[in-house]
Design an enzyme around this catalytic site. Structure first.
Site, PDB file in Angstrom:
ATOM      1  N   HIS A  46       0.560  -0.943  -0.069  1.00 34.30           N
ATOM      2  CA  HIS A  46       0.061  -0.594   0.378  1.00 34.30           C
ATOM      3  C   HIS A  46       0.924   1.082  -0.331  1.00 34.30           C
ATOM      4  O   HIS A  46       1.576   1.311   1.101  1.00 34.30           O
ATOM      5  CB  HIS A  46      -1.037  -0.292   1.161  1.00 34.30           C
ATOM      6  CG  HIS A  46      -1.736  -1.299   1.155  1.00 34.30           C
ATOM      7  ND1 HIS A  46      -2.796  -1.061   1.355  1.00 34.30           N
ATOM      8  CD2 HIS A  46      -1.653  -2.378   1.481  1.00 34.30           C
ATOM      9  CE1 HIS A  46      -3.281  -2.633   0.833  1.00 34.30           C
ATOM     10  NE2 HIS A  46      -2.567  -3.298   1.734  1.00 34.30           N
ATOM     11  N   GLU A  67      -7.776 -12.445   5.870  1.00 33.87           N
ATOM     12  CA  GLU A  67      -6.346 -11.755   6.978  1.00 33.87           C
ATOM     13  C   GLU A  67      -6.598 -11.592   8.656  1.00 33.87           C
ATOM     14  O   GLU A  67      -5.980 -13.061   9.341  1.00 33.87           O
ATOM     15  CB  GLU A  67      -5.876 -10.027   6.417  1.00 33.87           C
ATOM     16  CG  GLU A  67      -5.091  -9.591   7.719  1.00 33.87           C
ATOM     17  CD  GLU A  67      -4.945  -8.642   6.882  1.00 33.87           C
ATOM     18  OE1 GLU A  67      -5.728  -7.440   6.791  1.00 33.87           O
ATOM     19  OE2 GLU A  67      -3.833  -6.839   7.511  1.00 33.87           O
ATOM     20  N   ASP A 112       3.078  -5.108   2.393  1.00 31.35           N
ATOM     21  CA  ASP A 112       1.860  -4.368   2.916  1.00 31.35           C
ATOM     22  C   ASP A 112       2.289  -2.611   3.369  1.00 31.35           C
ATOM     23  O   ASP A 112       1.964  -2.031   2.641  1.00 31.35           O
ATOM     24  CB  ASP A 112       1.860  -5.644   4.193  1.00 31.35           C
ATOM     25  CG  ASP A 112       0.051  -5.424   4.763  1.00 31.35           C
ATOM     26  OD1 ASP A 112      -0.603  -4.757   3.349  1.00 31.35           O
ATOM     27  OD2 ASP A 112      -0.168  -6.522   5.702  1.00 31.35           O
ATOM     28  N   ASP A 113       2.945  -2.716   4.028  1.00 30.16           N
ATOM     29  CA  ASP A 113       3.290  -1.590   4.376  1.00 30.16           C
ATOM     30  C   ASP A 113       4.072  -1.006   5.982  1.00 30.16           C
ATOM     31  O   ASP A 113       4.256  -1.143   7.034  1.00 30.16           O
ATOM     32  CB  ASP A 113       1.630  -0.536   5.989  1.00 30.16           C
ATOM     33  CG  ASP A 113       0.103  -1.606   5.752  1.00 30.16           C
ATOM     34  OD1 ASP A 113      -0.416  -0.234   4.903  1.00 30.16           O
ATOM     35  OD2 ASP A 113       0.108  -2.462   5.295  1.00 30.16           O
TER      36      ASP A 113
HETATM   37  N1  HPA Z   1      -5.132  -4.754   5.380  1.00 28.77           N
HETATM   38  C1  HPA Z   1      -6.262  -3.302   5.070  1.00 28.77           C
HETATM   39  N2  HPA Z   1      -6.184  -2.695   4.105  1.00 28.77           N
HETATM   40  C2  HPA Z   1      -5.677  -2.222   4.833  1.00 28.77           C
HETATM   41  C3  HPA Z   1      -3.955  -3.333   4.898  1.00 28.77           C
HETATM   42  C4  HPA Z   1      -4.137  -4.115   5.262  1.00 28.77           C
HETATM   43  O1  HPA Z   1      -3.377  -5.235   5.643  1.00 28.77           O
HETATM   44  N3  HPA Z   1      -2.879  -2.489   4.739  1.00 28.77           N
HETATM   45  C5  HPA Z   1      -3.250  -1.422   4.092  1.00 28.77           C
HETATM   46  N4  HPA Z   1      -4.985  -1.382   4.024  1.00 28.77           N
HETATM   47 ZN    ZN Z   2      -2.772  -5.072   2.528  1.00 28.71          ZN
END
Ligand code: HPA
Ligand code: ZN
EC number: 3.5.4.2
Length: 351
Positions: free
Chosen positions: A32, A213, A291-292
């Protein structure tokens, strides 16, 4: 692509694994871009744009990065994104990520962005997409990194809001390759977005979705059967349903797994408990992603190195994961072959 054997791989001593993981060419498919915003850049953009933050400095902000679940992270992640106002801000954020990606030997990145986080604050879709897209173009020429964009709908908002967002993005249709679904998972099942994803498929967009998740296997089934997702983002809850694992394996549906994210959001209590190795053993097209990275303590190579150290994965599994990343990408078959040739050459030269 078909599954292949790993008989051709040279033997590589375990102590050389971190260096191999750093050097091997790879693709990143679950990043993201707003989650690549480092605290230093957040404060720099806040000053540049005259935005005030509820944290006194970088250290204070970093101290707030102690998450207990997905929602506790999302609250801080959306606050961090509030400093992004101008096209140049979006460019600078994406450029910083792409330089880090190049340093990790990422040849190809498919990058998520969350336009609703910005349009809700009065930033135009055009500002967001133009800034991100120009950074991707620049990476191609200046870094030799291929990058494309995937627009994500926020699932805590309504389907009507997603339709409105799609409408705003259509004049920029040639600047993104697909759509995804992210934000708060539990309570917002994929079926909530059935109609807007049907429209996206008619438009020829690639389809991905976060599922499994924190949410149950039923959400992964819905992402496959209702949204027609080509890849599942995360998907680590899938092994709770053996029939789902068989489906994912049979259809070679990739999972974009994010180990350090799962650790920091308490999806697994310890990295050693992560199921990445079991997903590979089940024949799934699993990939490793960050991911982030600015929030979860590591970019792509950190994810590989820490996960391999904690779970005891091996060099053939490194090759499999890198190959999977190219197979799972949305490039054509010839480009996939060229990427895998570069992967094989890297392993051969490492022997
Ligand atoms: N999950 C859901 N939304 C998100 C994530 C994630 O890991 N990272 C940024 N937005
Ligand atoms: Zn994500």
């Amino acid at each position: 692509m078909q599954p292949v054997t790993m008989d051709h791989l040279p033997t590589i001593a375990p102590d050389r694994l971190p260096e191999l993981l750093r050097r091997m060419p790879k693709a990143e498919l679950h990043i993201h871009i707003e989650g690549s915003l480092e605290p230093e850049l957040i404060f720099q953009l806040a000053r540049r744009n005259g935005v005030s933050l509820p944290y006194a400095n970088v250290e204070e902000l970093r101290k707030a990065y102690a998450f207990t679940n997905l929602q506790s992270f999302l609250d801080i992640y959306y606050a961090g994104a509030s400093v992004l106002l101008k096209e140049q801000d979006f460019h600078d954020m994406a450029w910083a990520y792409l330089r880090r990606a190049q340093a990790d030997n990422v040849l190809h990145a498919e990058i998520f962005f969350d336009p609703q986080t910005h349009t809700a604050r009065g930033v135009s879709m055009e500002t967001v997409v133009r800034g991100l897209h120009s950074a991707c173009e620049r990476a191609r020429t200046e870094l030799g990194v291929q990058a494309s964009l995937i627009l994500c709908f926020l699932r805590h908002l309504s389907e009507a809001d997603a339709f409105e967002t799609l409408e705003q993005a259509l004049p920029l249709r040639d600047r993104f390759i697909g759509v995804g679904l992210d934000s708060s998972e539990v309570g917002h099942p994929p079926e909530k977005f059935a109609r807007v994803f049907a429209r996206c498929r008619e438009l020829g967009l690639h389809i991905v979705a976060h599922a499994g998740e924190e949410g149950p296997p039923a959400y992964v089934w819905q992402a496959l059967d209702i949204l027609k997702a080509e890849r599942i983002d995360h998907g680590v809850q899938s092994p709770k349903d053996p029939a789902l694992v068989r489906r994912l394996a049979q259809d070679r549906i990739p999972l974009t797994v994010c180990p350090l994210s799962n650790l920091k959001l308490c999806v697994f209590p310890q990295l050693a408990d992560h199921n990445l190795g079991r997903l590979l053993d089940a024949g799934l097209v699993a990939t490793v992603n960050s991911d982030d990275p600015a929030y979860f303590g590591g970019y792509l190579n950190d994810n590989f190195i820490q996960t391999f150290a904690a779970t005891g994965l091996t060099a053939p599994q490194a090759w499999q994961l890198a190959r999977n990343s190219f197979e799972a990408s949305f490039v054509d078959a010839a480009a996939k072959r060229r990427y895998v040739e570069r992967l094989d050459a890297a392993f051969a030269s490492f022997a």
